[in-house]
Motif scaffolding. Structure first.
Motif, mmCIF file in Angstrom:
data_model
loop_
_atom_site.group_PDB
_atom_site.id
_atom_site.type_symbol
_atom_site.label_atom_id
_atom_site.label_comp_id
_atom_site.label_asym_id
_atom_site.label_seq_id
_atom_site.Cartn_x
_atom_site.Cartn_y
_atom_site.Cartn_z
ATOM 1 N N PHE A 122 0.666 -1.170 -0.001
ATOM 2 C CA PHE A 122 0.014 0.198 0.030
ATOM 3 C C PHE A 122 0.757 1.308 0.025
ATOM 4 C CE2 PHE A 122 -2.705 -3.397 1.772
ATOM 5 C CZ PHE A 122 -3.837 -2.884 1.145
ATOM 6 N N LYS A 124 0.359 5.874 -0.096
ATOM 7 C CA LYS A 124 -0.447 6.883 -0.060
ATOM 8 C C LYS A 124 0.025 8.108 -1.187
ATOM 9 C CE LYS A 124 -2.355 6.800 4.516
ATOM 10 N NZ LYS A 124 -2.679 7.532 5.653
ATOM 11 N N GLU A 127 -0.683 13.041 1.979
ATOM 12 C CA GLU A 127 -0.807 13.103 3.466
ATOM 13 C C GLU A 127 -2.249 13.057 3.603
ATOM 14 O OE1 GLU A 127 0.103 11.775 6.999
ATOM 15 O OE2 GLU A 127 1.742 12.307 5.745
ATOM 16 N N GLY A 128 -2.937 12.158 4.247
ATOM 17 C CA GLY A 128 -4.664 12.081 4.294
ATOM 18 C C GLY A 128 -5.155 11.404 3.214
ATOM 19 N N ALA A 129 -4.428 11.291 2.273
ATOM 20 C CA ALA A 129 -5.346 10.488 1.225
ATOM 21 C C ALA A 129 -5.575 8.993 1.455
ATOM 22 C CB ALA A 129 -4.377 10.734 -0.084
ATOM 23 N N ALA A 130 -6.363 8.173 1.156
ATOM 24 C CA ALA A 130 -6.693 6.797 1.369
ATOM 25 C C ALA A 130 -5.456 6.047 0.704
ATOM 26 C CB ALA A 130 -8.139 6.469 0.557
ATOM 27 N N ALA A 131 -4.894 5.033 1.340
ATOM 28 C CA ALA A 131 -3.846 4.194 0.868
ATOM 29 C C ALA A 131 -4.279 3.289 -0.460
ATOM 30 C CB ALA A 131 -3.536 3.123 1.753
ATOM 31 N N ILE A 132 -3.565 3.308 -1.167
ATOM 32 C CA ILE A 132 -3.829 2.715 -2.710
ATOM 33 C C ILE A 132 -2.984 1.214 -2.671
ATOM 34 C CG2 ILE A 132 -3.287 2.645 -5.000
ATOM 35 C CD1 ILE A 132 -3.554 5.544 -4.884
ATOM 36 N N HIS A 133 -3.712 0.005 -3.313
ATOM 37 C CA HIS A 133 -2.888 -1.105 -2.937
ATOM 38 C C HIS A 133 -2.420 -1.348 -4.462
ATOM 39 C CE1 HIS A 133 -2.506 -5.713 -3.625
ATOM 40 N NE2 HIS A 133 -2.127 -5.502 -2.314
#
Length: 163
Positions: A122, A124, A127-133
């Motif tokens: 994962f 990002k 900062e504050g963004a959703a994690a991406i797989h």
């Protein structure tokens, strides 16, 4: 180009010199056009490949060229160039560097080594963004393909320029 000279006629010799100088200037202009056209081809090919590349993050790659007389350089820049050009993650093949001077780092060795995981990782975007797989991405080889395309088209472009 055929130049006829009367070695005993000064005007004939002067005219021949003028013809040779005119030919030299025309040839130099065509050389510049030739390398410009090759560079534009390289930019077009690399831009297209980078634009269509599989990459989970923000693809910020831009391709441009710099021409200095008879020399042209095709340049790709952006924070993601290396990741997209050479690929990432252990699920994808390593970039084939046969015949090349540069050997990129092995997949999964960059940063904290998360790319070694066969299950992906994962990240990002900010900062504050959703994690991406992601599992990484295959090597795009955009610059290599641009170079190969330029080499393949050298004769065709030369014929068009010097027709």
């Amino acid at each position: 180009m055929k130049i006829v000279i009367d070695p005993f006629d000064r005007k004939s010799i002067e005219n021949a010199i003028k013809q040779v100088n005119r030919y030299r200037k025309e040839f130099e202009a065509k050389e510049k056009e030739f390398v410009r056209r090759l560079g534009e081809l390289g930019v077009s090919v690399a831009s297209s490949i980078y634009g269509m590349s599989d990459y989970d993050g923000v693809n910020d790659v831009q391709v441009t060229m710099q021409q200095n007389g008879k020399n042209v350089t095709v340049i790709a820049f952006g924070e993601t160039v290396g990741f997209i050009e050479f690929g990432t993650g252990v699920r994808y093949p390593e970039w084939d560097n046969s015949g090349m001077e540069y050997t990129p780092p092995k997949h999964g060795t960059y940063g904290e080594g998360r790319g070694k995981s066969p299950h992906g990782w994962f990240f990002k975007m900010s900062e504050g963004a959703a994690a991406i797989h992601t599992y990484g991405n295959p090597p795009a080889e955009a610059m290599r393909t641009a170079r190969d395309t330029m080499v393949e088209r050298v004769i065709q472009i030369a014929r068009e320029v010097w027709k």
